[in-house]
Each structure stands twice: as C-alpha cells, then as structure tokens.
Design a protein around this motif. Structure first.
Motif, PDB file in Angstrom:
ATOM      1  N   ARG A 108      24.399  -4.296  -7.011  1.00 23.17           N
ATOM      2  CA  ARG A 108      25.306  -4.855  -6.286  1.00 23.17           C
ATOM      3  C   ARG A 108      26.268  -4.787  -6.907  1.00 23.17           C
ATOM      4  O   ARG A 108      26.766  -6.108  -7.015  1.00 23.17           O
ATOM      5  CB  ARG A 108      24.618  -6.195  -5.497  1.00 23.17           C
ATOM      6  CG  ARG A 108      25.351  -6.304  -4.885  1.00 23.17           C
ATOM      7  CD  ARG A 108      24.363  -7.448  -3.592  1.00 23.17           C
ATOM      8  NE  ARG A 108      25.043  -8.200  -2.303  1.00 23.17           N
ATOM      9  CZ  ARG A 108      24.236  -8.990  -1.718  1.00 23.17           C
ATOM     10  NH1 ARG A 108      23.721  -9.666  -2.662  1.00 23.17           N
ATOM     11  NH2 ARG A 108      25.156  -9.397  -0.938  1.00 23.17           N
ATOM     12  N   SER A 111      18.426  -9.228  -3.891  1.00 26.11           N
ATOM     13  CA  SER A 111      20.635  -9.739  -4.299  1.00 26.11           C
ATOM     14  C   SER A 111      20.768 -11.266  -3.997  1.00 26.11           C
ATOM     15  O   SER A 111      20.843 -10.927  -2.501  1.00 26.11           O
ATOM     16  CB  SER A 111      20.612  -8.735  -4.541  1.00 26.11           C
ATOM     17  OG  SER A 111      22.712  -9.524  -4.692  1.00 26.11           O
ATOM     18  N   PHE A 137      24.593  -2.753  -0.717  1.00 24.53           N
ATOM     19  CA  PHE A 137      23.375  -3.102  -2.158  1.00 24.53           C
ATOM     20  C   PHE A 137      22.183  -1.704  -2.073  1.00 24.53           C
ATOM     21  O   PHE A 137      22.056  -1.164  -1.062  1.00 24.53           O
ATOM     22  CB  PHE A 137      22.284  -4.092  -1.111  1.00 24.53           C
ATOM     23  CG  PHE A 137      21.025  -4.577  -2.218  1.00 24.53           C
ATOM     24  CD1 PHE A 137      20.113  -4.847  -1.473  1.00 24.53           C
ATOM     25  CD2 PHE A 137      21.331  -4.475  -3.149  1.00 24.53           C
ATOM     26  CE1 PHE A 137      19.052  -4.983  -2.451  1.00 24.53           C
ATOM     27  CE2 PHE A 137      20.393  -5.172  -4.802  1.00 24.53           C
ATOM     28  CZ  PHE A 137      19.266  -5.498  -3.264  1.00 24.53           C
ATOM     29  N   TYR A 140      13.264  -5.035  -4.035  1.00 32.03           N
ATOM     30  CA  TYR A 140      14.371  -5.696  -4.352  1.00 32.03           C
ATOM     31  C   TYR A 140      15.004  -6.829  -4.063  1.00 32.03           C
ATOM     32  O   TYR A 140      15.116  -6.709  -2.817  1.00 32.03           O
ATOM     33  CB  TYR A 140      14.895  -5.017  -6.055  1.00 32.03           C
ATOM     34  CG  TYR A 140      14.406  -4.291  -7.088  1.00 32.03           C
ATOM     35  CD1 TYR A 140      14.579  -3.503  -6.938  1.00 32.03           C
ATOM     36  CD2 TYR A 140      14.891  -5.407  -8.230  1.00 32.03           C
ATOM     37  CE1 TYR A 140      13.886  -2.822  -7.952  1.00 32.03           C
ATOM     38  CE2 TYR A 140      14.862  -4.570  -9.387  1.00 32.03           C
ATOM     39  CZ  TYR A 140      13.923  -3.423  -9.242  1.00 32.03           C
ATOM     40  OH  TYR A 140      13.842  -3.409 -10.700  1.00 32.03           O
ATOM     41  N   THR A 184      20.665  -9.852  -9.412  1.00 32.12           N
ATOM     42  CA  THR A 184      19.013  -9.129  -9.128  1.00 32.12           C
ATOM     43  C   THR A 184      17.812  -9.558  -9.596  1.00 32.12           C
ATOM     44  O   THR A 184      18.176 -10.038 -10.530  1.00 32.12           O
ATOM     45  CB  THR A 184      19.151  -7.447  -8.933  1.00 32.12           C
ATOM     46  OG1 THR A 184      19.150  -7.086  -9.667  1.00 32.12           O
ATOM     47  CG2 THR A 184      20.771  -6.868  -7.889  1.00 32.12           C
TER      48      THR A 184
END
Lengths: 114, 115
Positions: A68, A49, A74, A47, A55
């Motif tokens: 986040r 962000s 995070f 992932y 995200t």
C-alpha cells in the motif's frame, strides 16, 4: 465515480502464475481490507492495512502479498497461484480504526485457478 | 477466540411473511455488531449496526435487529418479506486486533423467498 472498485471482475489463471488483484477507493479511507469468500466459510480476512505502508496479516494470509504505497490503492498479489486460491475476493475500506466503523465493500473479483 | 455463528445455512420464507435470522457471537468484551446483505454477484451492503445504546436497532430496507447480551445474540428481523429480499445475509462482530479494527463474519444465511 466515487466509491470502491476492483479489477478485474473475473480472472482465470493457471497454477503457478502470479496474479494481482487491484482495489481502488476514492474516499481517502485509512483502512483497507482484503477478504476471500468461499462456500461454507463466509468471508475470511486475508490482509488489512491501517494506512499507507502499514499492513498486517489477517486470518488466512499464506500465499498472498499486499502493498500500500498510496492511500487509495491496495493491490493483492498471489505470487504463485494454487487451485485452493480459487475464490471470490472482496476489497473493503473503512474510515477509521474503531470497531464500530462500517466497512464498505467493492463488487468482488471472481478468480479461477486451473 | 471471538466467533460468530449463524445456525441456519438456508431459510425459505413466503413473500409477506415475517423473517428472523439468527446470529450468536462469542466475544469477551462488549461487541460491535453488524448485519450485511449480499445480493447475487454483488458486494456486501450494510443493513444495520449496533455499538451502544438502544438494543433494538433499525436499519435500511425495513430491517431491524435486537441485541440481547444475556443470550449473546443479535437476530435480524423483518415483519414482511419482499421477493427482493432474497439474498445472503452475514452477521459480523467488530473488534480490535492488535490495536486495529477488523470484522469477523459468520458463514452467512441464504434467504429464499417463495411466492
């Protein structure tokens, strides 16, 4: 200390348990990333962000959840850990959105799922 | 789809000898290219990057890399290897993914340095 930190550095858990890996950076970088590193696969993006509350999925997002709420943090959560999620997890941050921005990496978390 | 290939999984070099690690990429546009190094038990550290200009890029620790568009390559070189260079090396391409910057990594090359 300034930089990017991850905790815990080592974690052993059991199948089915929830696990949260923490990532904290002190640079106020906009971008943050989670990767997993497995033998023969290199680093794969889980992932990322772009900013607080923004995200998006990477290459291998299944089984993971991120949030986040603050720019500097995070966390990565494995909601129900599986053996296939045994890996080394790296968090990274970057100052901006352009493709030539360097990513700075944390020291990693080695996760073992029994 | 974009990809990065590092053809050599392991390379062994004698201390003091020269080194070249290969990296090929597949990407439609002009790529942004990176080499990272990972020492055992550590995170990744940037060695050098290329995004425009001179195709020969100098990095830290005496490393350099040359971008060759015609060969879709970005090979890493060092004229004289030191024992402390033993580590895993990753080539990566930076690209925009739905408007956001991400990196795609190769699978890495493990460098072993013999005395």
């Amino acid at each position: 200390d300034a930089g990017i930190t991850q905790s815990p550095r080592y974690k052993i858990t059991e199948t089915g348990r929830q696990v949260t890996l923490m990532c904290h950076q002190t640079w106020s970088h906009s971008y943050m990333f989670w990767y997993r590193q497995d033998l023969g696969h290199g680093l794969r993006l889980i992932y990322y962000s772009a900013a607080a509350d923004i995200t998006d999925k990477g290459e291998v997002p299944d089984g993971y959840v991120v949030s986040r709420s603050k720019t500097e943090n995070f966390p990565l959560t494995l909601e129900s850990a599986t053996r296939s999620q045994t890996s080394v997890y790296f968090c990274a941050s970057s100052v901006g959105r352009t493709s030539y921005n360097e990513q700075f990496f944390g020291p990693g978390t080695r996760l073992t799922v029994l | 789809a974009q990809s990065v290939t590092q053809p050599d999984i392991h390379i062994t070099v004698s201390e003091g000898a020269s080194l070249e690690l290969r990296c090929n990429y597949s990407y439609g546009a002009t790529p942004y290219l990176f080499w990272y190094v990972q020492s055992p038990g550590q995170g990744l550290q940037l060695l050098l990057k290329y995004f425009s200009g001179d195709t020969l890029v100098q990095g830290i620790k005496g490393f350099e890399a040359e971008f060759k568009r015609s060969q879709s390559s970005f090979n890493l070189r060092k004229p004289s290897v030191h024992w402390s260079d033993a580590a895993e090396y990753f080539c990566a391409v930076g690209l925009l993914n739905s408007g956001y910057s991400t990196l795609t990594f190769g699978k890495g090359t493990m460098l072993l340095v013999s005395p």
